[in-house]
Enzyme design. Sequence first.
Site, PDB file in Angstrom:
ATOM      1  N   THR A 184     -34.589  21.649 -45.862  1.00  0.00           N
ATOM      2  CA  THR A 184     -33.647  22.774 -45.883  1.00  0.00           C
ATOM      3  C   THR A 184     -34.287  23.889 -46.708  1.00  0.00           C
ATOM      4  OG1 THR A 184     -32.607  22.037 -47.916  1.00  0.00           O
ATOM      5  CG2 THR A 184     -31.670  21.211 -45.875  1.00  0.00           C
ATOM      6  N   GLU A 328     -29.616  19.185 -41.242  1.00  0.00           N
ATOM      7  CA  GLU A 328     -29.264  17.773 -41.439  1.00  0.00           C
ATOM      8  C   GLU A 328     -28.633  17.157 -40.195  1.00  0.00           C
ATOM      9  OE1 GLU A 328     -28.683  20.310 -43.446  1.00  0.00           O
ATOM     10  OE2 GLU A 328     -28.742  19.766 -45.563  1.00  0.00           O
ATOM     11  N   LYS A 440     -12.961  33.202 -54.425  1.00  0.00           N
ATOM     12  CA  LYS A 440     -11.750  32.596 -54.974  1.00  0.00           C
ATOM     13  C   LYS A 440     -11.033  33.638 -55.813  1.00  0.00           C
ATOM     14  CE  LYS A 440     -14.318  28.441 -54.763  1.00  0.00           C
ATOM     15  NZ  LYS A 440     -15.636  29.078 -54.691  1.00  0.00           N
ATOM     16  N   TRP A 445      -8.136  31.650 -51.441  1.00  0.00           N
ATOM     17  CA  TRP A 445      -9.474  31.836 -50.880  1.00  0.00           C
ATOM     18  C   TRP A 445      -9.519  33.036 -49.952  1.00  0.00           C
ATOM     19  CZ3 TRP A 445     -10.684  26.186 -48.973  1.00  0.00           C
ATOM     20  CH2 TRP A 445     -11.050  25.406 -50.088  1.00  0.00           C
TER      21      TRP A 445
END
Length: 544
Positions: A184, A328, A440, A445
């Site tokens: 990654t 992944e 936040k 959110w």
Amino acid sequence: MLGQMMHRPLSTIEILRYGAETHTTSEIVSVRTEGDIHRYTYREAYHRVAQLAHALQKLGLKEGDRIATLAWNGYRHFELYYAIAGIGGVCHTINPRLSADQMIYITQHAEDKVLCVDLTFVPIVEALAEHFPNDMTYILMADRAHMPESRINFLCYEELAEGEPTEFDWVELAEDTASGLCYTSGTTGNPKGALYSHRSTVLHAYTVAISLGSVLKEGARVLPVVPLFHVNAWGLPYTAPLTGCSLIFPGSALDGKSLFDLMDREKVTSAWGVPTVWLGLQGEIAARGKNPDGFSSVIVGGSAAPRSMIENFEVSGVTVCHAWGMTEMSPIGTQGLLSAHEEEMLSQDEKLDMKALQGRRAFGVDLKIVDENGNALPHDGQAIGELYVRGNTIISGYYSNEEASDAAMDRDGWFGTGDVAYIDADGFLSIQDRAKDLIKSGGEWISSIDLENIVMAHPDVANCAVISVPHPKWDERPLLIVVPNGDKRVKKAEVDEMLLKQVAKWQLPDAIEFVEELPLTATGKVSKLTLRKSFKDYKLPDMK
Ligand code: ADP
């Protein structure tokens, strides 16, 4: 009771052998670093792969050895994918846009034995070789005439393969044998390795071929702008020979003009890549007032595709499929082609709304969203939680990194994506944000993706990003960063008016800042981490 069927181990070379034997006229076209165009069939590719496999064996390479690549999208890179895995080795693709430290880290961590390099990347090797593993062998992916003067002792790719037998007696490997390795990009901490197996790779090829069958059919001409050096070019080196579509490899020229010319000349039907690439192509299409000849489909993913970008393509007759996935996950997890029923029944606006979501799961990929205690939430289009995935094409842990593996897997063996999402009753996934990019504000959110999506539709906005900046009262508040389209700077009131049609007042960005360009990660996504660092001391209007 057990079934009584043969059990043949799944193996990547079988995909190319199949392509070579059955799709005899499909081709691979490559823009070469040498500057010209190269073309050949899967059959010719297969014989070259056999030659290369002999050459790699002669170098003393054996099962399990990691053989790295530092190369663009081209036929030699494609050959390496198959030849390395064919002899039981692991093809470790390195992203040339990683930082020097990260490259050193991953070559050491992977203990690479060989590094195969395109001409363009010779300077990287010259600069870093003394930090790479000591016994590394270097191969330059060119012919003798193009070998550079260098203090590195490069072997010549074409010389190694030349004269070797064009058939290879492929060893039968257990299907769980590792075949590929991709790290990654490591926006936080060191890069982590996803170690694919023959089995996972072949199953991923089946999965993608089924999910995107209408795009990948025999005779299609597919342009992977998405790189072979990261996430296996979304599996295209495997799905293409399987389904019989041709591959058009663009080499290093990925700007709008070069892509347009290549697509037009090679009659590309479907182009695959991240949104930033399509911004460039759309600029070129607008300038020329037409699409490249034959262009009918785009697969976009890697980061959220703005609705306005999707609309732009769709009105010109190019079907957009918005896909989501991760390194992944091999990488494809969901895809957004609409069902026949939806295509028939929905209005254009409704279709665009759906296409801006990340699509339905591919076969073999299970999705669940969970609350902060790990409890599964309903797929009702309302509940938002962290997204976990499970399936045969998803890592069971990171390569040689126990700590990261423990952090990523839940107690039932699902992999935590780090994305926050909802799933609706029709199975459509909506990525709200990467957990670390969510804003936040006062315990609630705000999705940066939602805001960006809306603002991108403004004609004076060429590109934009929304990031959180620290706020004494609300913890975090959104800041909108805009790359202007031309000289006009969009006014906050105009942006607010657009946004208020779809979001609540408290979600509006507190301010707008203008920049010439947005910083990109090694995989071509907007780097919010870099932006957050640059704006960490930023004073919002009510803090001044
Ligand atoms: P990196 O670029 O960090 O090395 P990946 O290419 O594996 O890693 O990125 C995976 C992440 O990219 C996902 O977890 C998700 O946050 C983001 N992503 C991928 N596709 C989409 C999409 N279509 N919409 C929104 N986010 C996406």
